[in-house]
Design a protein around this motif. Structure first.
Motif, mmCIF file in Angstrom:
data_model
loop_
_atom_site.group_PDB
_atom_site.id
_atom_site.type_symbol
_atom_site.label_atom_id
_atom_site.label_comp_id
_atom_site.label_asym_id
_atom_site.label_seq_id
_atom_site.Cartn_x
_atom_site.Cartn_y
_atom_site.Cartn_z
ATOM 1 N N HIS A 14 -48.601 -34.307 46.788
ATOM 2 C CA HIS A 14 -49.865 -33.379 46.388
ATOM 3 C C HIS A 14 -49.766 -32.458 44.529
ATOM 4 N N GLU A 15 -48.690 -31.957 44.691
ATOM 5 C CA GLU A 15 -48.382 -30.693 44.218
ATOM 6 C C GLU A 15 -48.005 -31.851 42.893
ATOM 7 N N VAL A 16 -47.364 -33.033 43.005
ATOM 8 C CA VAL A 16 -47.200 -33.589 41.568
ATOM 9 C C VAL A 16 -48.222 -34.586 41.480
ATOM 10 N N ARG A 17 -49.455 -34.528 42.212
ATOM 11 C CA ARG A 17 -51.089 -35.044 40.942
ATOM 12 C C ARG A 17 -51.306 -33.872 40.721
ATOM 13 N N ALA A 134 -45.629 -24.820 43.053
ATOM 14 C CA ALA A 134 -47.110 -24.222 43.001
ATOM 15 C C ALA A 134 -46.848 -23.019 42.296
ATOM 16 N N ALA A 135 -45.451 -22.486 42.085
ATOM 17 C CA ALA A 135 -45.475 -21.447 40.816
ATOM 18 C C ALA A 135 -45.817 -22.238 39.827
ATOM 19 N N ASN A 153 -60.954 -24.171 36.619
ATOM 20 C CA ASN A 153 -60.966 -23.644 37.848
ATOM 21 C C ASN A 153 -60.305 -23.890 38.794
ATOM 22 N N THR A 154 -60.619 -22.993 39.947
ATOM 23 C CA THR A 154 -59.722 -23.406 41.070
ATOM 24 C C THR A 154 -59.582 -24.559 41.575
ATOM 25 N N TRP A 158 -55.998 -26.141 42.623
ATOM 26 C CA TRP A 158 -55.326 -26.176 44.047
ATOM 27 C C TRP A 158 -55.943 -27.708 44.632
ATOM 28 N N ALA A 159 -56.720 -27.930 44.234
ATOM 29 C CA ALA A 159 -57.199 -29.319 44.392
ATOM 30 C C ALA A 159 -56.356 -30.455 43.601
#
Length: 168
Positions: A14-17, A134-135, A153-154, A158-159
């Motif tokens: 998910h982080e990679v995406r 995440a950082a 935006n967020t 985050w998504a």
């Protein structure tokens, strides 16, 4: 471990995406942006992220940080443009599955002394790799906002998706 192995792999993927989504927002005006002279530029940040995750996972699994290998991978990353860097990052989702998918659960509890800190493999993967993504993606997001990408935006952060169009 608080996360299951499948959840950890999915979280890393998910982080990679999200990272790829944000990298897709980088344009010429933001590519060389750096908030202060001693901070990484946008492209330097992405190049770092192209080696960070898999490199730290491999270090955790072997129990040692191979500075020579890291240096060679960082040097190769420094030669890549944005498209090439994004392509390398895109391979990381599969790399995490390959590196962690067959790892026995007890391997996550193995003691590890990395960078002068005693921990476990699982804790290191969460606190250094997953949290690192995440950082650094938040840093990338802030760079993009500072370069005028006011539409972000967020949901982007985050998504990893563009927000729906405003209803008018």
């Amino acid at each position: 471990m608080v996360l299951t192995k499948a959840e950890l792999i999915a979280s890393l993927q998910h982080e990679v995406r999200i990272l790829l989504h944000l990298a897709g927002k980088v344009d010429e005006r933001s590519l060389e942006y750096r908030p202060t002279p001693k901070q990484r530029s946008t492209i330097e940040l992405l190049r770092y992220l192209s080696v960070m995750g898999p490199g730290l996972v491999q270090a955790a699994l072997t129990g040692t940080f191979d500075r020579e290998k890291w240096g060679a991978e960082a040097a190769a990353a420094a030669t890549r443009d944005l498209a090439q860097t994004s392509a390398v990052i895109a391979t990381q989702a599969d790399q995490f599955q390959a590196l962690l998918g067959d790892l026995p659960d007890e391997a996550f509890r193995k003691e590890l002394d990395m960078f002068g800190r005693k921990t476990t493999v699982g804790s290191f993967l969460v606190n250094s790799v997953l949290s690192g993504y995440a950082a650094y993606r938040t840093q990338l997001f802030c760079y993009l906002k500072a370069c005028g990408r006011e539409e972000l935006n967020t949901m982007n952060l985050w998504a990893g998706i563009d927000p729906p169009p405003a209803q008018g």
